[in-house]
Design a protein around this motif. Structure first.
Motif, PDB file in Angstrom:
ATOM      1  N   ALA A   4      14.382  28.050  69.550  1.00  0.00           N
ATOM      2  CA  ALA A   4      15.941  28.420  69.397  1.00  0.00           C
ATOM      3  C   ALA A   4      16.469  26.835  69.008  1.00  0.00           C
ATOM      4  CB  ALA A   4      16.514  28.599  70.854  1.00  0.00           C
ATOM      5  N   TRP A   5      17.664  26.998  68.413  1.00  0.00           N
ATOM      6  CA  TRP A   5      18.569  25.725  68.048  1.00  0.00           C
ATOM      7  C   TRP A   5      19.926  25.825  68.743  1.00  0.00           C
ATOM      8  CZ3 TRP A   5      22.808  25.088  64.702  1.00  0.00           C
ATOM      9  CH2 TRP A   5      23.001  23.638  64.404  1.00  0.00           C
ATOM     10  N   ARG A   6      20.237  24.585  69.066  1.00  0.00           N
ATOM     11  CA  ARG A   6      21.515  24.135  69.684  1.00  0.00           C
ATOM     12  C   ARG A   6      22.205  23.261  68.872  1.00  0.00           C
ATOM     13  NH1 ARG A   6      20.096  28.389  71.513  1.00  0.00           N
ATOM     14  NH2 ARG A   6      20.259  29.159  73.496  1.00  0.00           N
ATOM     15  N   ALA A   7      23.383  23.342  68.606  1.00  0.00           N
ATOM     16  CA  ALA A   7      24.169  22.153  67.679  1.00  0.00           C
ATOM     17  C   ALA A   7      24.510  21.155  68.521  1.00  0.00           C
ATOM     18  CB  ALA A   7      25.350  23.260  66.869  1.00  0.00           C
ATOM     19  N   GLY A   8      24.995  21.219  69.914  1.00  0.00           N
ATOM     20  CA  GLY A   8      25.339  20.255  70.578  1.00  0.00           C
ATOM     21  C   GLY A   8      26.911  19.925  70.368  1.00  0.00           C
ATOM     22  N   GLU A   9      27.335  18.968  71.075  1.00  0.00           N
ATOM     23  CA  GLU A   9      28.833  18.860  70.812  1.00  0.00           C
ATOM     24  C   GLU A   9      29.146  18.007  69.733  1.00  0.00           C
ATOM     25  OE1 GLU A   9      30.095  16.147  74.389  1.00  0.00           O
ATOM     26  OE2 GLU A   9      29.189  17.773  75.680  1.00  0.00           O
ATOM     27  N   ASP A  10      30.466  18.252  69.023  1.00  0.00           N
ATOM     28  CA  ASP A  10      31.052  18.056  67.805  1.00  0.00           C
ATOM     29  C   ASP A  10      29.997  17.735  66.696  1.00  0.00           C
ATOM     30  OD1 ASP A  10      33.393  17.259  69.386  1.00  0.00           O
ATOM     31  OD2 ASP A  10      32.223  15.298  70.064  1.00  0.00           O
ATOM     32  N   PRO A  11      29.461  18.995  66.318  1.00  0.00           N
ATOM     33  CA  PRO A  11      28.540  19.103  65.274  1.00  0.00           C
ATOM     34  C   PRO A  11      29.063  18.819  63.939  1.00  0.00           C
ATOM     35  CG  PRO A  11      29.015  21.314  65.901  1.00  0.00           C
ATOM     36  CD  PRO A  11      29.739  20.447  66.886  1.00  0.00           C
ATOM     37  N   VAL A  12      28.230  18.128  62.959  1.00  0.00           N
ATOM     38  CA  VAL A  12      28.850  17.924  61.547  1.00  0.00           C
ATOM     39  C   VAL A  12      27.830  18.786  60.810  1.00  0.00           C
ATOM     40  CG1 VAL A  12      28.822  16.077  59.651  1.00  0.00           C
ATOM     41  CG2 VAL A  12      29.482  15.561  62.194  1.00  0.00           C
ATOM     42  N   VAL A  13      28.493  19.721  59.864  1.00  0.00           N
ATOM     43  CA  VAL A  13      27.731  20.362  58.858  1.00  0.00           C
ATOM     44  C   VAL A  13      27.812  19.629  57.404  1.00  0.00           C
ATOM     45  CG1 VAL A  13      27.560  22.617  57.805  1.00  0.00           C
ATOM     46  CG2 VAL A  13      28.448  22.417  60.147  1.00  0.00           C
ATOM     47  N   GLY A  14      26.646  19.390  56.879  1.00  0.00           N
ATOM     48  CA  GLY A  14      26.292  18.790  55.707  1.00  0.00           C
ATOM     49  C   GLY A  14      26.172  19.912  54.717  1.00  0.00           C
ATOM     50  N   VAL A  15      27.152  20.099  53.666  1.00  0.00           N
ATOM     51  CA  VAL A  15      27.010  21.107  52.556  1.00  0.00           C
ATOM     52  C   VAL A  15      26.483  20.588  51.414  1.00  0.00           C
ATOM     53  CG1 VAL A  15      27.783  22.963  51.318  1.00  0.00           C
ATOM     54  CG2 VAL A  15      28.600  22.529  53.683  1.00  0.00           C
ATOM     55  N   LEU A  52      23.364  15.153  48.355  1.00  0.00           N
ATOM     56  CA  LEU A  52      22.363  14.797  49.451  1.00  0.00           C
ATOM     57  C   LEU A  52      22.793  13.447  49.803  1.00  0.00           C
ATOM     58  CD1 LEU A  52      20.380  15.911  51.403  1.00  0.00           C
ATOM     59  CD2 LEU A  52      18.423  15.008  49.776  1.00  0.00           C
ATOM     60  N   GLU A  53      23.015  12.498  49.206  1.00  0.00           N
ATOM     61  CA  GLU A  53      23.176  11.190  49.485  1.00  0.00           C
ATOM     62  C   GLU A  53      24.370  11.001  50.067  1.00  0.00           C
ATOM     63  OE1 GLU A  53      23.177   6.448  47.789  1.00  0.00           O
ATOM     64  OE2 GLU A  53      22.914   8.344  46.308  1.00  0.00           O
ATOM     65  N   ASP A  54      25.391  11.620  49.788  1.00  0.00           N
ATOM     66  CA  ASP A  54      26.671  11.560  50.274  1.00  0.00           C
ATOM     67  C   ASP A  54      26.791  12.269  51.756  1.00  0.00           C
ATOM     68  OD1 ASP A  54      27.911   9.954  48.220  1.00  0.00           O
ATOM     69  OD2 ASP A  54      28.491  11.910  47.140  1.00  0.00           O
ATOM     70  N   VAL A  55      26.136  13.574  51.714  1.00  0.00           N
ATOM     71  CA  VAL A  55      26.070  14.172  52.812  1.00  0.00           C
ATOM     72  C   VAL A  55      25.273  13.490  54.038  1.00  0.00           C
ATOM     73  CG1 VAL A  55      25.286  16.457  53.999  1.00  0.00           C
ATOM     74  CG2 VAL A  55      26.544  16.393  51.898  1.00  0.00           C
ATOM     75  N   LEU A  56      24.175  12.963  53.710  1.00  0.00           N
ATOM     76  CA  LEU A  56      23.492  12.408  54.691  1.00  0.00           C
ATOM     77  C   LEU A  56      24.293  11.115  55.242  1.00  0.00           C
ATOM     78  CD1 LEU A  56      19.642  12.596  53.256  1.00  0.00           C
ATOM     79  CD2 LEU A  56      20.677  13.858  55.051  1.00  0.00           C
ATOM     80  N   ALA A  57      24.858  10.307  54.338  1.00  0.00           N
ATOM     81  CA  ALA A  57      25.769   9.257  54.963  1.00  0.00           C
ATOM     82  C   ALA A  57      26.609   9.569  56.071  1.00  0.00           C
ATOM     83  CB  ALA A  57      26.577   8.842  53.777  1.00  0.00           C
ATOM     84  N   ALA A  58      27.173  11.127  56.053  1.00  0.00           N
ATOM     85  CA  ALA A  58      27.938  11.620  57.108  1.00  0.00           C
ATOM     86  C   ALA A  58      27.188  11.932  58.668  1.00  0.00           C
ATOM     87  CB  ALA A  58      28.508  12.696  56.783  1.00  0.00           C
ATOM     88  N   GLU A  59      25.961  11.696  58.529  1.00  0.00           N
ATOM     89  CA  GLU A  59      25.124  11.753  59.686  1.00  0.00           C
ATOM     90  C   GLU A  59      25.194  13.175  60.100  1.00  0.00           C
ATOM     91  OE1 GLU A  59      25.513   8.781  62.448  1.00  0.00           O
ATOM     92  OE2 GLU A  59      25.017   7.216  61.372  1.00  0.00           O
ATOM     93  N   PRO A  60      25.038  14.343  59.368  1.00  0.00           N
ATOM     94  CA  PRO A  60      25.146  15.710  59.961  1.00  0.00           C
ATOM     95  C   PRO A  60      24.312  16.206  61.067  1.00  0.00           C
ATOM     96  CG  PRO A  60      23.770  15.678  57.909  1.00  0.00           C
ATOM     97  CD  PRO A  60      24.248  14.010  58.064  1.00  0.00           C
ATOM     98  N   THR A  61      24.516  17.227  61.827  1.00  0.00           N
ATOM     99  CA  THR A  61      23.649  17.743  62.716  1.00  0.00           C
ATOM    100  C   THR A  61      23.005  18.639  62.028  1.00  0.00           C
ATOM    101  OG1 THR A  61      25.818  17.585  64.041  1.00  0.00           O
ATOM    102  CG2 THR A  61      23.892  19.099  64.950  1.00  0.00           C
ATOM    103  N   VAL A  62      23.522  19.436  60.984  1.00  0.00           N
ATOM    104  CA  VAL A  62      22.562  20.534  60.502  1.00  0.00           C
ATOM    105  C   VAL A  62      23.024  20.342  58.843  1.00  0.00           C
ATOM    106  CG1 VAL A  62      24.550  22.259  60.573  1.00  0.00           C
ATOM    107  CG2 VAL A  62      22.306  22.803  60.216  1.00  0.00           C
ATOM    108  N   LEU A  63      22.121  20.881  57.784  1.00  0.00           N
ATOM    109  CA  LEU A  63      22.325  20.848  56.535  1.00  0.00           C
ATOM    110  C   LEU A  63      22.330  22.412  55.900  1.00  0.00           C
ATOM    111  CD1 LEU A  63      19.970  18.214  54.775  1.00  0.00           C
ATOM    112  CD2 LEU A  63      22.583  17.978  55.327  1.00  0.00           C
ATOM    113  N   VAL A  64      23.446  22.667  55.175  1.00  0.00           N
ATOM    114  CA  VAL A  64      23.293  23.778  54.420  1.00  0.00           C
ATOM    115  C   VAL A  64      23.046  23.556  52.930  1.00  0.00           C
ATOM    116  CG1 VAL A  64      24.967  25.842  53.593  1.00  0.00           C
ATOM    117  CG2 VAL A  64      25.260  24.770  55.960  1.00  0.00           C
ATOM    118  N   THR A  65      21.994  24.242  52.472  1.00  0.00           N
ATOM    119  CA  THR A  65      21.609  23.838  51.082  1.00  0.00           C
ATOM    120  C   THR A  65      21.746  25.093  50.069  1.00  0.00           C
ATOM    121  OG1 THR A  65      19.195  24.425  51.416  1.00  0.00           O
ATOM    122  CG2 THR A  65      20.007  21.939  51.682  1.00  0.00           C
TER     123      THR A  65
END
Length: 274
Positions: A4-15, A52-65
């Motif tokens: 199972a996966w849990r997003a935790g508090e204040d998740p950031v979604v990187g698209v 990808l570089e821009d999104v990773l700079a935002a320290e995402p909790t999860v990526l959508v590709t």
């Protein structure tokens, strides 16, 4: 094993909706609407889109590709956050584009599971007399590693070796080694065995073999080596569809599992009915 996966508090979604190596004009049709995703999440997460570089700079909790290329790029970058793939993606369960907002919302609410996929490390060990490799550093492959003669109608001779033992040598247009995910894509078109993600192995097959009874193999995903025994033209090393170097005569391409990519999957019954 699925967990199972849990997003935790204040998740950031990187698209990640485009491959950095692809022009904006070429991939405009694959762009994901971040506004629709933000609306579906109703303020439960922050959504950041881009390459990808821009999104990773935002320290995402999860990526959508979106598609195979950004998913492969995430694996090459060695991301350590789970990825929700948007399909179609051969060999990896992915979310349907039309149902992505619902799938992402369900994932943030804790209704997703993590499925682990092996990532291969790829290196060229040059022939002793050359002293240098045309591949700088180690490449990573989520799907497949291919050696292929650059020029049409040129056949080279390849050797496949596993844990120090020679498995076979053959004349062919090329040779492919695929992960379980990759074995359901291009490799399947050259009759490589299709593997379950539960197997720690790679599928290896010749491409356009000169002798039709050449076999295909399932080999351990550590200690694999491919050599060019004879060449009638330049031999390119292609990793997940990207040409990354040239393999000279008597050089060795080593392939071994070096990590994993965690992909999220949301069971259909947890998406509800639309």
């Amino acid at each position: 094993m699925d967990t199972a996966w849990r997003a935790g508090e204040d998740p950031v979604v990187g698209v990640v909706d485009r491959d950095e190596a692809t022009s904006d004009a070429a991939d405009v049709g694959s762009r994901l609407e971040t506004d629709a995703l933000e609306a579906a999440l109703a303020g439960d997460a922050t959504v950041v889109g881009g390459d990808l570089e821009d999104v990773l700079a935002a320290e995402p909790t999860v990526l959508v590709t979106a598609g195979e290329a950004p998913l492969s790029a995430a694996a090459r970058a060695g991301v350590d956050v789970p990825v929700l793939p948007v399909g179609p993606v051969d060999g990896i369960e992915s979310a349907d584009r039309e149902r992505l907002p619902a799938a992402l919302a369900a994932a943030i609410e804790g209704d997703a599971v993590r499925r682990t996929h092996p990532v291969l490390g790829v290196e060229i060990e040059p022939a002793a007399e050359s002293g240098a490799s045309e591949l700088e550093g180690r490449e990573r492959a989520l799907f497949d590693v291919t050696l292929v003669t650059d020029e049409p109608a040129r056949i080279s001779e390849y050797g496949v070796h596993s844990r120090g033992e020679t498995v076979a040598t053959f004349r062919a247009d090329g040779v492919v080694a695929a992960t379980p995910a990759g074995s359901h894509g291009y490799a399947s078109t050259v009759d490589a065995p299709q593997l379950s993600s539960a197997v720690d192995a790679v599928a290896v097959a010749p491409i356009g073999p000169f002798v039709t009874q050449t076999r295909q193999w399932v080999l351990p995903d550590d200690g694999l080596a491919v050599t060019v025994e004879r060449e009638e033209g330049d031999v390119a090393l292609v990793v997940d569809g990207h040409s990354v170097g040239t393999v000279s005569l008597d050089s060795t391409v080593t392939v071994a599992a070096v990590g994993t990519l965690e992909a999220l999957s949301v069971p259909a019954e947890r998406l509800g009915r639309e």
